[in-house]
Design a protein around this motif. Structure first.
Motif, PDB file in Angstrom:
ATOM      1  N   MET A  94       0.761  -1.099  -0.023  1.00  0.00           N
ATOM      2  CA  MET A  94       0.171   0.287  -0.068  1.00  0.00           C
ATOM      3  C   MET A  94       1.135   1.315  -0.036  1.00  0.00           C
ATOM      4  SD  MET A  94      -3.340   0.865   2.291  1.00  0.00           S
ATOM      5  CE  MET A  94      -2.643   0.319   3.868  1.00  0.00           C
ATOM      6  N   THR A  95       0.633   2.165  -0.949  1.00  0.00           N
ATOM      7  CA  THR A  95       1.330   3.371  -0.836  1.00  0.00           C
ATOM      8  C   THR A  95       0.979   4.499   0.013  1.00  0.00           C
ATOM      9  OG1 THR A  95       0.210   4.180  -2.630  1.00  0.00           O
ATOM     10  CG2 THR A  95       2.153   2.925  -3.396  1.00  0.00           C
ATOM     11  N   GLU A  96       1.827   5.333   0.632  1.00  0.00           N
ATOM     12  CA  GLU A  96       1.278   6.367   1.144  1.00  0.00           C
ATOM     13  C   GLU A  96       0.857   7.535   0.246  1.00  0.00           C
ATOM     14  OE1 GLU A  96       3.653   9.486   4.307  1.00  0.00           O
ATOM     15  OE2 GLU A  96       3.875   7.348   4.456  1.00  0.00           O
ATOM     16  N   PRO A  97      -0.238   8.264   0.847  1.00  0.00           N
ATOM     17  CA  PRO A  97      -0.565   9.509   0.030  1.00  0.00           C
ATOM     18  C   PRO A  97       0.257  10.439   0.028  1.00  0.00           C
ATOM     19  CG  PRO A  97      -1.856   9.138   1.880  1.00  0.00           C
ATOM     20  CD  PRO A  97      -1.116   8.100   1.733  1.00  0.00           C
ATOM     21  N   LYS A  98       0.633  10.878  -1.291  1.00  0.00           N
ATOM     22  CA  LYS A  98       1.788  11.945  -1.474  1.00  0.00           C
ATOM     23  C   LYS A  98       1.376  13.354  -0.833  1.00  0.00           C
ATOM     24  CE  LYS A  98       4.379  14.252  -4.660  1.00  0.00           C
ATOM     25  NZ  LYS A  98       4.778  14.602  -6.099  1.00  0.00           N
ATOM     26  N   ARG A  99       1.972  13.741   0.070  1.00  0.00           N
ATOM     27  CA  ARG A  99       1.819  14.878   0.882  1.00  0.00           C
ATOM     28  C   ARG A  99       2.216  16.161   0.051  1.00  0.00           C
ATOM     29  NH1 ARG A  99       4.381  14.147   6.749  1.00  0.00           N
ATOM     30  NH2 ARG A  99       6.190  15.163   5.589  1.00  0.00           N
ATOM     31  N   PRO A 100       1.564  17.193  -0.203  1.00  0.00           N
ATOM     32  CA  PRO A 100       1.878  18.611  -0.818  1.00  0.00           C
ATOM     33  C   PRO A 100       3.170  19.034  -0.611  1.00  0.00           C
ATOM     34  CG  PRO A 100      -0.042  18.681   0.509  1.00  0.00           C
ATOM     35  CD  PRO A 100       0.127  17.347   0.769  1.00  0.00           C
ATOM     36  N   THR A 101       3.878  19.483  -1.303  1.00  0.00           N
ATOM     37  CA  THR A 101       5.034  19.951  -1.160  1.00  0.00           C
ATOM     38  C   THR A 101       5.375  21.650  -1.692  1.00  0.00           C
ATOM     39  OG1 THR A 101       6.269  19.140  -3.226  1.00  0.00           O
ATOM     40  CG2 THR A 101       6.442  17.823  -1.104  1.00  0.00           C
ATOM     41  N   THR A 102       6.068  22.309  -1.090  1.00  0.00           N
ATOM     42  CA  THR A 102       6.605  23.483  -1.575  1.00  0.00           C
ATOM     43  C   THR A 102       7.966  23.850  -1.811  1.00  0.00           C
ATOM     44  OG1 THR A 102       4.872  24.442  -0.488  1.00  0.00           O
ATOM     45  CG2 THR A 102       6.411  26.130  -1.236  1.00  0.00           C
ATOM     46  N   GLU A 103       8.268  24.120  -3.013  1.00  0.00           N
ATOM     47  CA  GLU A 103       9.680  24.438  -3.242  1.00  0.00           C
ATOM     48  C   GLU A 103      10.103  25.781  -2.954  1.00  0.00           C
ATOM     49  OE1 GLU A 103      12.661  24.123  -7.155  1.00  0.00           O
ATOM     50  OE2 GLU A 103      10.852  22.501  -6.948  1.00  0.00           O
ATOM     51  N   ILE A 104      11.567  25.524  -2.219  1.00  0.00           N
ATOM     52  CA  ILE A 104      12.157  26.886  -1.642  1.00  0.00           C
ATOM     53  C   ILE A 104      13.493  26.889  -2.197  1.00  0.00           C
ATOM     54  CG2 ILE A 104      10.801  27.072   0.271  1.00  0.00           C
ATOM     55  CD1 ILE A 104      13.069  25.944   1.899  1.00  0.00           C
TER      56      ILE A 104
ATOM     57  N   ALA B 287       7.723  19.534   2.533  1.00  0.00           N
ATOM     58  CA  ALA B 287       6.405  19.141   2.808  1.00  0.00           C
ATOM     59  C   ALA B 287       5.653  20.246   3.382  1.00  0.00           C
ATOM     60  CB  ALA B 287       6.252  17.706   3.498  1.00  0.00           C
ATOM     61  N   CYS B 288       4.273  20.697   2.861  1.00  0.00           N
ATOM     62  CA  CYS B 288       3.787  21.868   3.589  1.00  0.00           C
ATOM     63  C   CYS B 288       2.505  21.645   3.154  1.00  0.00           C
ATOM     64  CB  CYS B 288       4.537  23.019   3.041  1.00  0.00           C
ATOM     65  SG  CYS B 288       3.663  24.603   3.617  1.00  0.00           S
ATOM     66  N   PRO B 289       1.420  21.813   4.188  1.00  0.00           N
ATOM     67  CA  PRO B 289       0.143  22.066   3.603  1.00  0.00           C
ATOM     68  C   PRO B 289      -0.159  23.444   2.838  1.00  0.00           C
ATOM     69  CG  PRO B 289       0.077  21.876   6.209  1.00  0.00           C
ATOM     70  CD  PRO B 289       1.640  22.017   5.586  1.00  0.00           C
ATOM     71  N   PRO B 290      -1.019  23.319   1.973  1.00  0.00           N
ATOM     72  CA  PRO B 290      -1.408  24.656   1.153  1.00  0.00           C
ATOM     73  C   PRO B 290      -1.604  25.980   1.838  1.00  0.00           C
ATOM     74  CG  PRO B 290      -2.495  22.796   0.223  1.00  0.00           C
ATOM     75  CD  PRO B 290      -1.931  22.166   1.610  1.00  0.00           C
ATOM     76  N   GLU B 291      -2.345  25.788   2.884  1.00  0.00           N
ATOM     77  CA  GLU B 291      -2.671  26.900   3.683  1.00  0.00           C
ATOM     78  C   GLU B 291      -1.365  27.633   4.279  1.00  0.00           C
ATOM     79  OE1 GLU B 291      -3.569  23.372   6.221  1.00  0.00           O
ATOM     80  OE2 GLU B 291      -3.802  23.898   4.155  1.00  0.00           O
ATOM     81  N   GLU B 292      -0.495  26.901   4.490  1.00  0.00           N
ATOM     82  CA  GLU B 292       0.914  27.422   5.306  1.00  0.00           C
ATOM     83  C   GLU B 292       1.922  27.713   4.154  1.00  0.00           C
ATOM     84  OE1 GLU B 292       1.374  27.869   8.519  1.00  0.00           O
ATOM     85  OE2 GLU B 292      -0.793  27.347   8.728  1.00  0.00           O
ATOM     86  N   GLN B 293       1.801  27.683   2.921  1.00  0.00           N
ATOM     87  CA  GLN B 293       2.645  27.753   1.995  1.00  0.00           C
ATOM     88  C   GLN B 293       3.128  29.141   1.916  1.00  0.00           C
ATOM     89  OE1 GLN B 293       1.322  26.749  -2.126  1.00  0.00           O
ATOM     90  NE2 GLN B 293       3.420  27.300  -3.141  1.00  0.00           N
ATOM     91  N   ASP B 294       2.480  30.265   2.052  1.00  0.00           N
ATOM     92  CA  ASP B 294       2.904  31.668   2.017  1.00  0.00           C
ATOM     93  C   ASP B 294       3.738  31.734   3.089  1.00  0.00           C
ATOM     94  OD1 ASP B 294       1.215  32.094  -0.402  1.00  0.00           O
ATOM     95  OD2 ASP B 294      -0.254  33.097   0.791  1.00  0.00           O
ATOM     96  N   LYS B 295       3.358  31.206   4.251  1.00  0.00           N
ATOM     97  CA  LYS B 295       4.147  31.608   5.354  1.00  0.00           C
ATOM     98  C   LYS B 295       5.604  30.684   5.418  1.00  0.00           C
ATOM     99  CE  LYS B 295       0.616  32.190   8.688  1.00  0.00           C
ATOM    100  NZ  LYS B 295      -0.153  31.524   9.894  1.00  0.00           N
TER     101      LYS B 295
END
Length: 99
Positions: free
Chosen positions: A1-11, A21-29
Motif C-alpha cells: 500500500m502506498t502512502e498518499p503524497k503530501r503536498p510540497t512547496t519548493e524553496i 512538505a507543507c500544507p497549502p494553507e501554510e505555503q505563503d508563510k
C-alpha cells in the motif's frame, strides 16, 4: 500500500532548491520564512569567511534565534510595562471619590 503524497512547496536557499512538505494553507508563510532565511544565509556567505553550506545554515539559524529571543524579551518587557501602567491606572481610579 502506498502512502498518499503530501503536498510540497519548493524553496531556494543559497541558490539550491528544496522540496518541503507543507500544507497549502501554510505555503505563503513557508515561502516568507525561506526568503528570510535565504537573506540571512546570503549575508553570511557574502562575507566570504564561511563557505560550507551547513555552517552557513547553522550560523544563520543562530542569528535568527538570537533575533527571536531579543524580540521575545522586548515583548515581555512591553507587556510588563503595560501591566504596571494598568495597575497604576486602576489604583488612581480606585482613589477617585465616588460621584
Amino acid at each position: 500500500m502506498t502512502e498518499p503524497k503530501r503536498p510540497t512547496t519548493e524553496i531556494t536557499l543559497l541558490e539550491r532548491s528544496y522540496a518541503i512538505a507543507c500544507p497549502p494553507e501554510e505555503q505563503d508563510k513557508l515561502e516568507r520564512a525561506a526568503r528570510y532565511l535565504d537573506r540571512a544565509m546570503q549575508g553570511i556567505h557574502s562575507r566570504g569567511r564561511v563557505i560550507d553550506r551547513e555552517k552557513i545554515a547553522i550560523m544563520a539559524a543562530l542569528n535568527i534565534a538570537h533575533e527571536l529571543l531579543e524580540a521575545l524579551d522586548d515583548q515581555r518587557a512591553g507587556e510588563q510595562s503595560l501591566s504596571e501602567l494598568n495597575a497604576r491606572l486602576e489604583k488612581a481610579l480606585d482613589a477617585m471619590p465616588a460621584r
